[in-house]
Design an enzyme around this catalytic site. Structure first.
Site, PDB file in Angstrom:
ATOM      1  N   HIS A  53       4.019   1.151   1.643  1.00  0.00           N
ATOM      2  CA  HIS A  53       3.486   0.433   0.436  1.00  0.00           C
ATOM      3  C   HIS A  53       2.330  -0.221   0.603  1.00  0.00           C
ATOM      4  CE1 HIS A  53       3.656  -0.702  -3.918  1.00  0.00           C
ATOM      5  NE2 HIS A  53       3.108  -1.838  -3.270  1.00  0.00           N
ATOM      6  N   GLU A  54       2.798  -1.284   1.489  1.00  0.00           N
ATOM      7  CA  GLU A  54       1.753  -2.321   1.906  1.00  0.00           C
ATOM      8  C   GLU A  54       0.622  -1.858   3.062  1.00  0.00           C
ATOM      9  OE1 GLU A  54       1.734  -5.031   0.419  1.00  0.00           O
ATOM     10  OE2 GLU A  54       3.912  -5.115  -0.426  1.00  0.00           O
TER      11      GLU A  54
HETATM   12 ZN   LIG Z   1       2.052  -3.296  -4.458  1.00  0.00          ZN
END
Ligand SMILES: [Zn+2]
Length: 493
Positions: free
Chosen positions: A261-262
């Site tokens: 995600h990051e």
């Molecule tokens: Zn996010």
């Protein structure tokens, strides 16, 4: 020097201070010993005051007026629009209100940390009342200046040009099909068996696995790094992006997907156009578009069957778990697509998450527009929770309206960004499929064609266009919830 050039030079200066501020913030979260906190907070507050002074300098208004009469290219016009937007955001609120909000927000948030654990709504409500009152005041001022409804004026901070009218259309559509889809997915899941992780997954192994995944996702390590922090985030600056994660040695599942995600956030930042570096027009379009990148990485790539095959191969090696029954393609896929109707938004899965967001959106919209009072929130929360997820939060404040940190310091208007991001991501995928063999690219381990599409259509476009224009240019239409529905049905039914 033209007035436009004066502005460019001024915003570059602001950017240099913001750069320093971002690095101090990252260091405070990832490295700093506790004893450094007070002096660091003072240094960062001083820098903020300085940046605010630069951003509201009286001469700017004259430069803006004059620059509007200068001959500018299309890109320079967009650049001027974005500088002006940031200037307006910095100047539209009276300083006394900002200070009162900061004070009321800190007080409410500080007390909330213990009140939440103690389920103490009565205590919380007393502090929160002031936060809501001040936020309404802020919304009214923004509304008068921007010519928007009070809640739309708050939305504008995070999602420029997104309005309640468009959100109501999108979200009411989702509400017609989501509850049934959740029930069907749960019924299907009940017939399947799953093996939960039960071993010890050492931090060092999780970190090296995370770095391998970041390489697969073509994170640029010359312009960024991975560290650890209590609350994962993506920070730093485009030329030096800092992402963080947290590790739980009894469960690798969350940390690993957190890194995916990051990395999505990070690649957007790393892919922003160098020609506009340090200028407002060179920044990410909005919170929703930022989230569309992290969620494209997490939901469209990360949780796909072909990507799970890579995760399986790499994690078996990292944890030396070749004989562990947790590590089969089928089981890992089930772990990453498990549906669970829970109270807590941050723990929610892909399918139930929009229900949590829509509930908050409807409540904060009515609260800021003055249709409900802050004391009505627990009851409205309970009703909406029962209607969408079929669970009651009556008397259960800590797992109901007191669970999130956002509202404690008045961040109203931010929640829709999460679900907008998920919807944008599904729409990119639908369009990308027409020209890119996404599954084959993921399977091969060379995801370049996917990233090239994102770079051409989103990253390189930064804030040159409005959000609607950006999405239309990329996908041929403005945001359409049908793509999101199709994606969820494809994965969960
Ligand atoms: Zn996010």
């Amino acid at each position: 020097m033209s007035n436009y050039d004066q502005l460019i030079s001024h915003y570059q200066t602001i950017n240099h201070f913001n750069h320093a501020q971002a690095m101090l913030g990252w260091d405070a979260a990832a490295n700093m010993p506790a004893g450094g906190n007070e002096a660091r907070s003072n240094a960062m507050a001083e820098l903020s005051v300085h940046v605010h002074r630069l951003s509201t300098q009286p001469q700017l208004s004259e430069w803006f007026n004059n620059a509007e009469n200068e001959t500018l290219t299309t890109e320079q016009t967009a650049s001027l629009r974005e500088m002006k937007r940031q200037w307006l955001q910095a100047t539209l609120l009276p300083e006394e209100l900002v200070q009162a909000q900061s004070k009321a927000g800190s007080k409410c948030e500080h007390a909330w940390r213990t009140q939440r654990q103690e389920n103490d709504w009565t205590g919380f409500e007393k502090n929160w009342k002031e936060v809501v009152t001040l936020s309404r005041e802020e919304a009214q001022i923004r509304s008068d200046i921007l010519g928007l409804t009070p809640y739309d004026a708050m939305l504008d901070k995070f999602e420029p040009d997104t309005t309640t009218v468009s959100l109501d259309v999108l979200f009411s559509d989702v509400k017609t099909w989501l509850p049934e889809l959740i029930e069907k997915a749960l019924a299907k899941q009940q017939t399947e068996s799953i093996i939960m992780p039960s071993g010890i997954y050492p931090t060092a192994a999780q970190k090296s696995l995370g770095l391998d995944i970041m390489k697969l996702l073509k994170f640029d390590f010359d312009h960024g790094r991975l560290d650890q922090s209590v609350h994962p985030f993506c920070g730093g600056v485009p030329s030096d992006v800092r992402i963080t994660t947290r590790y739980d040695e009894s469960d690798f599942v969350q940390a690993l997907m957190g890194i995916v995600h990051e990395t999505g956030h990070a690649r957007y930042e790393q892919g922003l156009p160098k020609a506009f570096a340090g200028l407002p027009v060179g920044e990410a379009r909005s919170m929703g578009i930022h989230e569309s990148q992290s969620l494209f990485f997490e939901m469209q790539i990360g949780r796909s069957k072909d990507f799970i095959t890579h995760l399986l191969r790499l994690s078996k090696d990292a944890f030396n778990a070749h004989k562990d029954p947790v590590f089969t393609e089928d089981n890992l896929y089930k772990l990453y697509t498990r549906v669970d109707k829970g109270f807590i938004r941050v723990d929610a899965d892909e399918l139930t998450y929009p229900a949590h967001v829509i509930l908050r959106y409807e409540i904060e919209r009515d609260l800021i527009n003055g249709l409900i009072e802050h004391t009505d929130v627990p009851e409205v929360w309970d009703e909406k929770m029962k209607a969408t997820l079929g669970i009651s939060t009556k008397g259960n404040f800590k797992n109901g309206c007191m669970q999130d940190i956002h509202w404690t310091d008045g961040a109203f208007g931010y929640f829709p960004s999460y679900t907008l991001g998920a919807m944008y991501a599904a729409q990119y995928k639908a369009t990308m499929t027409q020209t890119v063999d996404i599954d084959a690219a993921i399977k091969s381990g060379d995801l370049t064609p996917i990233f090239q599409w994102l770079s051409d259509n989103i990253w390189s476009q930064a804030s040159l266009h409005t959000t609607d224009e950006l999405i239309k240019r990329a996908t041929g239409e403005t945001l359409n919830a049908a793509h999101f529905k199709k994606h969820l049905e494809g994965r969960y039914l």
